[in-house]
Structure formats: C-alpha cells, structure tokens
Design an enzyme around this catalytic site. Structure first.
Site, PDB file in Angstrom:
ATOM      1  N   PHE A 184     -10.822  -0.668  -8.508  1.00  0.00           N
ATOM      2  CA  PHE A 184      -9.784   0.521  -8.097  1.00  0.00           C
ATOM      3  C   PHE A 184      -8.811   0.935  -9.088  1.00  0.00           C
ATOM      4  O   PHE A 184      -8.371   2.052  -8.867  1.00  0.00           O
ATOM      5  CB  PHE A 184      -9.084  -0.117  -6.630  1.00  0.00           C
ATOM      6  CG  PHE A 184      -7.806  -1.056  -7.047  1.00  0.00           C
ATOM      7  CD1 PHE A 184      -6.611  -0.223  -6.972  1.00  0.00           C
ATOM      8  CD2 PHE A 184      -7.936  -2.202  -7.062  1.00  0.00           C
ATOM      9  CE1 PHE A 184      -5.269  -1.082  -7.271  1.00  0.00           C
ATOM     10  CE2 PHE A 184      -6.809  -3.100  -7.417  1.00  0.00           C
ATOM     11  CZ  PHE A 184      -5.550  -2.673  -7.340  1.00  0.00           C
ATOM     12  N   LYS A 185      -8.770   0.377  -9.995  1.00  0.00           N
ATOM     13  CA  LYS A 185      -7.286   0.572 -11.101  1.00  0.00           C
ATOM     14  C   LYS A 185      -8.140   2.022 -11.743  1.00  0.00           C
ATOM     15  O   LYS A 185      -7.349   2.765 -12.283  1.00  0.00           O
ATOM     16  CB  LYS A 185      -7.478  -0.431 -11.938  1.00  0.00           C
ATOM     17  CG  LYS A 185      -6.980  -2.013 -11.552  1.00  0.00           C
ATOM     18  CD  LYS A 185      -5.532  -1.910 -10.680  1.00  0.00           C
ATOM     19  CE  LYS A 185      -5.420  -3.123 -10.140  1.00  0.00           C
ATOM     20  NZ  LYS A 185      -5.021  -4.411 -11.006  1.00  0.00           N
TER      21      LYS A 185
END
Length: 465
Positions: free
Chosen positions: A111-112
């Site tokens: 998700f980063k």
C-alpha cells in the site's frame, strides 16, 4: 492552508514546505490548521471521476494557492502509470457485508506505493524548481523501505537512505531494498528493531547537521504522505456507499497508525465512513491503548507479519494532539512522559472520544494462519499475514457493526511466502515484478543503532556535503 506542529513550538508551514520536512523543529508532527470539508454534491462528483483525479482533487483542498507549484496532479498520474492497476485500488464484494480493498498493485506490491510513488515525483519536482538536492531518510519495518527505494532510485537530485531492522523483515522485503543497483540508494541494516530505526531518523532530522545534509523524511511522519493515502479511503467509501447507502467501516492492519489515520482524515472531510478498526499482531501497543486508555511500550516481538512489529506508534501523536484539544504543550508533555517513562494515560473523556471513531483488535499467529486458511477456503483468495489480521477483526466484529466492512489488504502475499506456505501448504504465485529478484546481487551495510554509525555510512557512500 498552513500546518502547525503537534507540540506547538515551531513555525507554521505550507504544503510545499512539508515536501521537504518530516518532523517540526520542536520534534512534533505537522497537522493542518483545519480539515477541509467535502459537501454531498462534491462527494457525488468525485464518485464519477478516475482515481488519479480524485487524489488530485483531495490534495488540492489541502494545498490552496500552492497547488500549481506542487503539481501533484502530474506526479500522481505519472506515478500510477507504473502500477499494475492504475485505476485505483480494486474493490471486491466478498459476501453480504465484507469487502476487500487491494492496495498491493503498485511497483513494490504494498500500500505504501500509493503515497510514496507520487510523493517522490513531487519532491523531485520541488528540488528541480529550487535547484537543490536532498537526502531522503526512511525508517522501515519492510514495505516503506522498498517503496521508497523504488520511488527514488535513479533520481539525480535525491539520495535515499533506508534503515531496516536486521533480520526483522521478510527476504522479499529486504531484497526489494538491497537489489536495486541504484547509486543514489543506500540500504542500512540496523542491529535493533524498527523503533530503533525510527528513533535514528528522528534524531538525524533533529541534529545540527540536518540542514547541511538537506534531510527530508518520507515515513508517515511526513504529513504529505498521509494526505495522499486519505484519497483511497474517500475513493472506496464513496463508491461502496453509493452501492449500499450505509456508512462504510474499514479494518486496517496498522503498526505506526499512519494508514488508519489517513482514513480518519477522510472521515473528517466528510467521507461516508463509520468505524475505523485498527488491527495488529502480537505487538499490540494500539489495541492495548484502545482497550485501556494507556499507551505503554513493550518489547518488540518478531512475528509472521513484520511490517507491524512496532511498539512506538509515532503517528498516534497526531491523534493525541486532537484528543488534547489541539494543545501543543499538553501533547509535548505526554510525549515526553512516554519517552522517559514508557507510558502515558488518556483521560476517560479522551478515551471515550477515541473509541467513538475507532475500534481495535489483536490477532496472534494462530488466528492469522487460521484466517488465511478460512479466506482461501471461502473466497479462493490468498492473503498476506498482515491482511489476515484485518479479516480476523472484521469477522469478530461484524455482528456489532452496521454497514459494510472493507478490509485493507496492505501487501501482496508473495512478499511473505513462508507465512503463506505455513498456512496453506503451498507457495503463492510469484508476480512478474519479483521473478528475478533473488537472482540479483544485494548491497547493504550493517551498523549499530547510533547516529554516528549511520552518518559514517552516509558520508562514505555519498560524501560529506
């Protein structure tokens, strides 16, 4: 719009200035002077737009007159072009209440990427406009480091220094940081845990040499990254609310409180969000806080979900500031108490206010492995051990929640093949992006957890400014 420090003793900054800043001069974290609000008609308009435009529109509300200078619109579009899916995180309805939000379709499969890829574009643009250079500092429990290394690799105006805890990230996570072959990226293995890495970054940022080295931080202590992440909560909640007409709950695996705080920002802006459920592994500093009202440090335990092996949730300082009525002095005193005594306690009213918007749940190894088996059996999905904590909490709490529950799947299961094999008896399919990873040569240095040791590496690789 201006941004002030949670500790109340630093100059207010603009969004543009936040691109090159992590913590404030007084050691606090930046917070906006007010939450911009989206009207019902604005939310309806957003629901019909592409993800990159939604993210741009959301950030424009925080950028004000400086929006054109930052040019996040171009950065977001350019960053998303490198994603396997560039039309926003896939949303799937699993049953009458449960949904998934897959946040792992970016370059490093976590998700980063949704924040760090466009943030790197914006920082690079700012350095070009101002004709400056910077040293990007990143402490990581795994995924942030990989995303940072990938986002900054090959950029001519920025060097990236990644600090990760020795032996406490998965093999895939480590090699994503150490096998890029980029001259401007240096991975450093620290003899300690993530909290030691995070402390080193904060100390470096507060050091006398910070200006000379032009340090900037891209961990979630940098508010610009959190604002970028708020976009996918708005995107998902609006789309699902349009489908069912009810507030949308989110179960979010979280160690440092950054990702779930992005959801809180989206809710404050008017997104149709119900409860935000914080999920963790055995390092349950946040569930303990939500249950007892006491923030207390404990020893970090290595687990099958290493990205959450954290005992100092730095981003909770922003929430603490809100609970303290935006009182910088009171926030500073509480953080000082935590640093000196490893504990502080919320008042009853503060605790009640916190649990109005949030819930929290711990998920140990056995429950995570069982959940991975259950999700695979029910829905044919292979999930990572971090996402398993979200599904576990969603299943435990579904009877108490009104409306749909969206589980944030934070990483691709192939990043944690050992845990998947233990749960399912088979390895996950290897994505194309990882096919040659283990054939590449690694480059990293191992040091003791001291500022002097890290500075020595930085000077040795990149030279003294």
């Amino acid at each position: 719009m201006l941004y002030s420090s949670t500790r109340g003793n630093a100059p207010a900054r603009s969004l543009r200035e936040l691109l090159s800043r992590g913590t404030a001069e007084d050691g606090g974290l930046y917070v906006p002077e007010a939450w911009p609000e989206l009207t019902s008609s604005e939310l309806a308009t957003l629901s019909g737009r592409a993800y990159d435009q939604i993210a741009s529109d959301v950030l424009a509300l925080f950028g004000g007159a400086e929006w054109q200078q930052c040019d996040f619109t171009t950065g977001i579009r350019k960053a998303l072009a490198g994603f396997e899916r560039n039309d926003g995180p896939p949303l799937s309805r699993l049953d009458d209440q449960m949904w998934s939000m897959e946040l792992f379709h970016g370059p490093t499969l976590a998700f980063k990427d949704y924040a760090l890829a466009p943030l790197a574009e914006a920082i690079d643009r700012e350095l070009t406009i101002t004709d400056k250079r910077a040293t990007v500092l990143c402490a990581t429990s795994g995924d942030t480091g990989a995303a940072t290394a990938n986002a900054f690799a090959g950029r001519s105006r920025a060097n990236a220094v990644i600090l990760f805890p020795e032996g406490r990230v998965s093999d895939v996570q480590r090699k994503q940081m150490t096998c890029l072959g980029a001259a401007n990226v240096q991975a450093i293995s620290v003899r300690g845990d993530f909290d030691d890495c995070q402390c080193l970054v904060k100390n470096l940022y507060q050091s006398e040499a910070a200006k000379e080295y032009s340090y900037t931080a891209v961990n979630s202590i940098n508010l610009a990254r959190i604002l970028l992440q708020a976009s996918y909560y708005i995107y998902a909640s609006v789309k699902i609310h349009n489908d069912c007409g009810q507030p949308v709950n989110f179960a979010v695996p979280s160690g440092n409180f950054g990702n779930v705080f992005a959801g809180y920002i989206a809710k404050q802006m008017g997104a149709p969000i119900g409860k935000l459920i914080v999920t963790s592994n055995e390092n349950d500093v946040l569930p303990r806080l939500f249950e007892t009202g006491m923030m207390s440090k404990a020893e970090t335990i290595p687990t099958i979900s290493p990205s959450m092996d954290i005992q100092v949730s730095s981003n909770f300082e922003r929430m603490l500031w809100i609970l303290k009525g935006r009182d910088g002095n009171a926030t500073r005193d509480m953080q000082k108490q935590l640093a000196e005594k490893s504990i502080y306690e919320l008042s009853q009213s503060q605790h009640s206010r916190l649990t109005k918007d949030f819930d929290a749940m711990k998920c140990g190894k056995d429950d995570a492995l069982n959940t991975m088996r259950q999700i695979h059996k029910q829905f044919g999905k292979i999930i990572c051990p971090h996402s398993a904590t979200g599904y576990f909490a969603a299943d435990q709490l579904r009877a108490t929640l009104n409306g749909p529950i969206v589980v944030a799947e934070t990483a691709h299961p192939a990043k944690f093949p050992t845990a998947v094999e233990e749960a399912l008896g088979t390895l996950p399919e290897t994505p194309v992006r990882l096919e040659d990873l283990f054939a590449r040569e690694e480059e990293f240095t191992t040091v003791d957890p001291t500022v002097e040791a890290v500075l020595s590496v930085i000077d040795g690789i990149f030279g003294t400014p």
